[in-house]
Scaffold this active site. Structure first.
Site, PDB file in Angstrom:
ATOM      1  N   HIS A  64       0.871  10.150   3.832  1.00 49.07           N
ATOM      2  CA  HIS A  64       0.266   9.074   4.623  1.00 49.07           C
ATOM      3  C   HIS A  64      -1.098   8.647   4.071  1.00 49.07           C
ATOM      4  O   HIS A  64      -1.995   8.309   4.841  1.00 49.07           O
ATOM      5  CB  HIS A  64       0.082   9.537   6.072  1.00 49.07           C
ATOM      6  CG  HIS A  64       1.365   9.804   6.793  1.00 49.07           C
ATOM      7  ND1 HIS A  64       1.418  10.505   7.990  1.00 49.07           N
ATOM      8  CD2 HIS A  64       2.641   9.479   6.492  1.00 49.07           C
ATOM      9  CE1 HIS A  64       2.681  10.584   8.388  1.00 49.07           C
ATOM     10  NE2 HIS A  64       3.437   9.968   7.496  1.00 49.07           N
TER      11      HIS A  64
HETATM   12  C1  LIG Z   1       8.394  10.221   1.801  1.00 49.17           C
HETATM   13  C2  LIG Z   1       7.568   9.448   2.798  1.00 49.17           C
HETATM   14  C3  LIG Z   1       7.800   9.626   4.156  1.00 49.17           C
HETATM   15  C4  LIG Z   1       7.036   8.938   5.091  1.00 49.17           C
HETATM   16  N1  LIG Z   1       7.380   9.011   6.420  1.00 49.17           N
HETATM   17  C5  LIG Z   1       6.791   8.154   7.293  1.00 49.17           C
HETATM   18  C6  LIG Z   1       7.296   8.020   8.613  1.00 49.17           C
HETATM   19  O1  LIG Z   1       8.296   8.622   8.992  1.00 49.17           O
HETATM   20  N2  LIG Z   1       6.642   7.177   9.451  1.00 49.17           N
HETATM   21  C7  LIG Z   1       5.539   6.464   9.065  1.00 49.17           C
HETATM   22  O2  LIG Z   1       4.971   5.757   9.890  1.00 49.17           O
HETATM   23  N3  LIG Z   1       5.061   6.566   7.804  1.00 49.17           N
HETATM   24  C8  LIG Z   1       5.696   7.345   6.912  1.00 49.17           C
HETATM   25  N4  LIG Z   1       5.275   7.373   5.612  1.00 49.17           N
HETATM   26  C9  LIG Z   1       4.097   6.577   5.239  1.00 49.17           C
HETATM   27  C10 LIG Z   1       4.376   5.084   5.206  1.00 49.17           C
HETATM   28  O3  LIG Z   1       5.680   4.837   4.735  1.00 49.17           O
HETATM   29  C11 LIG Z   1       3.311   4.422   4.329  1.00 49.17           C
HETATM   30  O4  LIG Z   1       2.029   4.625   4.911  1.00 49.17           O
HETATM   31  C12 LIG Z   1       3.519   2.931   4.203  1.00 49.17           C
HETATM   32  O5  LIG Z   1       4.816   2.649   3.745  1.00 49.17           O
HETATM   33  C13 LIG Z   1       2.480   2.360   3.250  1.00 49.17           C
HETATM   34  O6  LIG Z   1       2.744   0.998   3.055  1.00 49.17           O
HETATM   35  P1  LIG Z   1       2.065   0.218   1.868  1.00 49.17           P
HETATM   36  O7  LIG Z   1       2.538  -1.180   1.973  1.00 49.17           O
HETATM   37  O8  LIG Z   1       0.617   0.495   1.890  1.00 49.17           O
HETATM   38  O9  LIG Z   1       2.612   0.910   0.546  1.00 49.17           O
HETATM   39  P2  LIG Z   1       4.096   1.067   0.029  1.00 49.17           P
HETATM   40  O10 LIG Z   1       5.072   0.855   1.128  1.00 49.17           O
HETATM   41  O11 LIG Z   1       4.153   2.339  -0.712  1.00 49.17           O
HETATM   42  O12 LIG Z   1       4.282  -0.171  -0.943  1.00 49.17           O
HETATM   43  C14 LIG Z   1       3.668  -0.303  -2.187  1.00 49.17           C
HETATM   44  C15 LIG Z   1       4.654  -1.040  -3.074  1.00 49.17           C
HETATM   45  O13 LIG Z   1       3.985  -1.505  -4.225  1.00 49.17           O
HETATM   46  C16 LIG Z   1       4.766  -1.201  -5.360  1.00 49.17           C
HETATM   47  N5  LIG Z   1       3.830  -1.078  -6.473  1.00 49.17           N
HETATM   48  C17 LIG Z   1       2.855  -0.143  -6.645  1.00 49.17           C
HETATM   49  N6  LIG Z   1       2.181  -0.390  -7.789  1.00 49.17           N
HETATM   50  C18 LIG Z   1       2.734  -1.489  -8.320  1.00 49.17           C
HETATM   51  C19 LIG Z   1       2.476  -2.228  -9.503  1.00 49.17           C
HETATM   52  N7  LIG Z   1       1.487  -1.897 -10.361  1.00 49.17           N
HETATM   53  N8  LIG Z   1       3.252  -3.297  -9.770  1.00 49.17           N
HETATM   54  C20 LIG Z   1       4.240  -3.680  -8.932  1.00 49.17           C
HETATM   55  N9  LIG Z   1       4.536  -3.011  -7.790  1.00 49.17           N
HETATM   56  C21 LIG Z   1       3.785  -1.930  -7.495  1.00 49.17           C
HETATM   57  C22 LIG Z   1       5.475   0.085  -5.001  1.00 49.17           C
HETATM   58  O14 LIG Z   1       6.609   0.306  -5.798  1.00 49.17           O
HETATM   59  C23 LIG Z   1       5.795  -0.156  -3.543  1.00 49.17           C
HETATM   60  O15 LIG Z   1       7.008  -0.829  -3.380  1.00 49.17           O
HETATM   61  C24 LIG Z   1       6.000   8.073   4.651  1.00 49.17           C
HETATM   62  C25 LIG Z   1       5.768   7.888   3.291  1.00 49.17           C
HETATM   63  C26 LIG Z   1       6.551   8.552   2.367  1.00 49.17           C
HETATM   64  C27 LIG Z   1       6.303   8.326   0.907  1.00 49.17           C
END
Ligand SMILES: Cc1cc2nc3c(=O)[nH]c(=O)nc-3n(C[C@H](O)[C@H](O)[C@H](O)COP(=O)(O)OP(=O)(O)OC[C@H]3O[C@@H](n4cnc5c(N)ncnc54)[C@H](O)[C@@H]3O)c2cc1C
Length: 510
Positions: free
Chosen positions: A446
């Site tokens: 997280h």
């Molecule tokens: C295994 C796991 C279990 C989890 N379980 C839960 C849960 O049950 N409930 C909950 O609330 N939260 C959970 N979380 C946390 C939650 O999913 C994250 O906090 C949330 O998804 C973050 O969203 P984000 O948009 O910040 O990043 P992300 O959803 O990680 O999105 C970032 C995206 O950017 C892409 N990216 C990164 N760098 C680049 C680049 N240079 N070029 C192009 N694309 C790129 C990645 O591939 C990804 O698709 C979990 C996380 C994980 C990994």
């Protein structure tokens, strides 16, 4: 006036942003995702669709933390790829981490938002964000606190509605230990136990790819490009206005507006490669400084976790799925005392004869950080989660383990539990429990805070309250990295809320 908007990263936030911004036909939105874009969505890899599969690494960036771990025999390995190394799992697929996560849909609390406003973000009060929490969800509970008809369907397993006997017994054990039982753990009472709100529908994980992007795919003004890594942002001759996104393969995409949604590791990495970050890091890698912002990569907060592990009677437990249905939140006297929601436990049935209890510190004091070590966009950054670095996180985890033992050993669970495997019955003194935590520590995945929101000039602040990067024009960060402090809940719903809110502001930006 039409605008070319490039959204970098198609995860929890990026999926929401691209879908909402492309509702306006004058926005021409290109979404770049490093992982595969499954199209049509039904052809998505089965584990990505299946909400019952948790902890798989088929769509992962393969990062790890430099946190020291001395893995001992018997330490839990669930979610761990290499024993002794703390993984930093990050989804690398359309939908990002929302495509690989546990679908735990707990929402942030008013107290979480009060901490954001106390850090100088007065536009993020509970009253201001509640409409966005309601907008994103389709929660049959309804009423004043909940939205119905939003993109993300929320499901709870209750008595007579799919709640498995072992999960029901867990709630009985929590009640016997004095915890109130709430049917809505996203309601006004947050300390206690109850059915876990999950973002799933018909067994399908409601990622941003499924809930937001799939219905927007037919729009002429939305282009989704998978399998392309963003290298950096290019600036106009004035040196401060973002004008293009450069991909790792050399492709250049002109943009009127660039929004980084690459997550708490990806977004600060792109900023640093673009010349925005701590001067020392940029100088060491010979990256020309566009804007020195010391907070980039700092202020990393994560939820430290251990997996209590039990041998169970497989026949008594029966079917293993759905593996996650109930939650307990309680307090071990966190930063704000006994009323603080600072510990969180669920029961997980992932393999026959075993039951895991991920036990999590939800108000951590420990602090981590990350930085790039190369200009190569494919190189892994150096990440330190800092799990249990702070002695009070350890103290509360020791108290939490003791409390969970009384629950797991109590009468309602007796027919299921055969033996404690981890930390193990011989681990009894505080010193032994602390040692076991250090050996078996893990992360809830997280991470937040590495591009924190806050006023210009504030020590860790990277973006303002709309996500705009301080000191430059036309460049925003909208994802979990901009949370100024970690909420006392899993971070997915908070991230989607944040993206909904920022999308509203960006839609009207000119
Ligand atoms: C295994 C796991 C279990 C989890 N379980 C839960 C849960 O049950 N409930 C909950 O609330 N939260 C959970 N979380 C946390 C939650 O999913 C994250 O906090 C949330 O998804 C973050 O969203 P984000 O948009 O910040 O990043 P992300 O959803 O990680 O999105 C970032 C995206 O950017 C892409 N990216 C990164 N760098 C680049 C680049 N240079 N070029 C192009 N694309 C790129 C990645 O591939 C990804 O698709 C979990 C996380 C994980 C990994």
């Amino acid at each position: 006036m039409s605008r070319r908007i490039v959204v970098c990263g198609g995860g929890s936030a990026g999926g929401v942003l691209a879908a909402r911004l492309s509702e306006d036909p004058s926005n021409f939105v290109t979404l770049i995702e490093a992982g595969p874009d499954y199209r049509p969505p039904e052809e998505t890899a089965p584990e990505v669709l299946d909400a019952d599969q948790i902890g798989f690494t088929t769509h992962d960036w393969g990062y790890s933390s430099t946190d020291e771990v001395v893995a001992a025999d018997g330490s839990p390995t669930f979610g761990i790829v290499e024993q002794g190394v703390v993984p930093v799992l990050r989804g690398k697929v359309i939908g990002g981490s929302s495509s690989v996560n546990g679908a735990n849909a707990l929402r942030p609390t008013p107290e979480d938002l009060a901490r954001w406003t106390a850090l100088g973000n007065d536009r993020w009060s509970w009253d201001q964000v509640l409409p966005y929490l309601k907008k994103l969800e389709d929660d049959p509970v309804g009423g004043e606190l909940h939205g119905t008809g939003g993109p993300v369907h929320i499901q709870r397993f209750t008595e007579g509605e799919g709640l498995r006997p072992v999960m029901s017994a867990f709630l009985d054990a929590c009640a016997q230990a004095g915890h109130p039982i709430h049917q809505d753990m996203n309601g006004s009472q947050r300390l206690g136990a109850g059915p876990l709100p999950l973002n799933r529908a018909d067994g399908v994980r409601q990622s941003s790819a499924i809930a937001y992007l799939a219905p927007a795919r037919d729009r002429d003004n939305l282009t989704v490009i998978g399998g392309q890594t963003v290298d950096r942002v290019e600036f106009a001759e004035d040196g401060t206005t973002a004008r293009a996104v450069l991909l790792a393969d050399g492709t250049r995409l002109e943009a009127d507006l660039v929004v980084l949604c690459a997550g708490s590791i990806g977004s600060p990495s792109i900023l640093m490669r673009s010349g925005i970050g701590p001067r020392k890091v940029l100088d060491e890698l010979d990256i020309p400084v566009v804007q020195a912002l010391e907070g980039v990569g700092k202020n990393l907060r994560d939820h430290p976790m251990v997996y209590l592990t039990y041998e169970v009677d497989a026949d008594a437990v029966g079917e293993l799925t759905p593996p996650l249905q109930t939650v307990l939140t309680f307090s071990a006297g966190g930063p704000e005392g006994a009323g603080d929601v600072d510990l969180h436990a669920v029961v997980l049935t992932m393999e026959p004869g075993r039951l895991l209890v991920p036990l999590v510190i939800y108000r951590p004091y420990s602090l981590g950080g990350m930085e790039i070590v190369s200009r190569d966009p494919e190189a892994a950054p150096r990440i330190r989660l800092g799990l249990f670095d702070h002695p009070d996180d350890l103290r509360r985890m020791v108290a939490g383990i003791r409390h969970m033992r009384t629950i797991m050993e109590s009468a309602p669970l007796q027919k299921y539990i055969k033996a404690e495997i981890w930390p193990g019955p011989d681990v009894t003194t505080d010193a032994d429990v602390v040692r076991a935590i250090r050996e078996g520590k893990n992360t809830c995945c997280h991470a937040v805070g590495t591009c924190a929101m806050g006023g210009e000039g504030t020590a860790t602040a990277v973006v303002d309250q709309t996500g705009k990067v301080h000191g430059v024009e036309g460049l925003y960060v909208v994802d979990a990295s901009i949370m100024p402090d970690i909420p006392a809940v899993p971070t997915n719903t908070t991230t989607m809320m944040l993206a909904e809110r920022c999308a509203d502001e960006l839609r009207s930006d000119t």
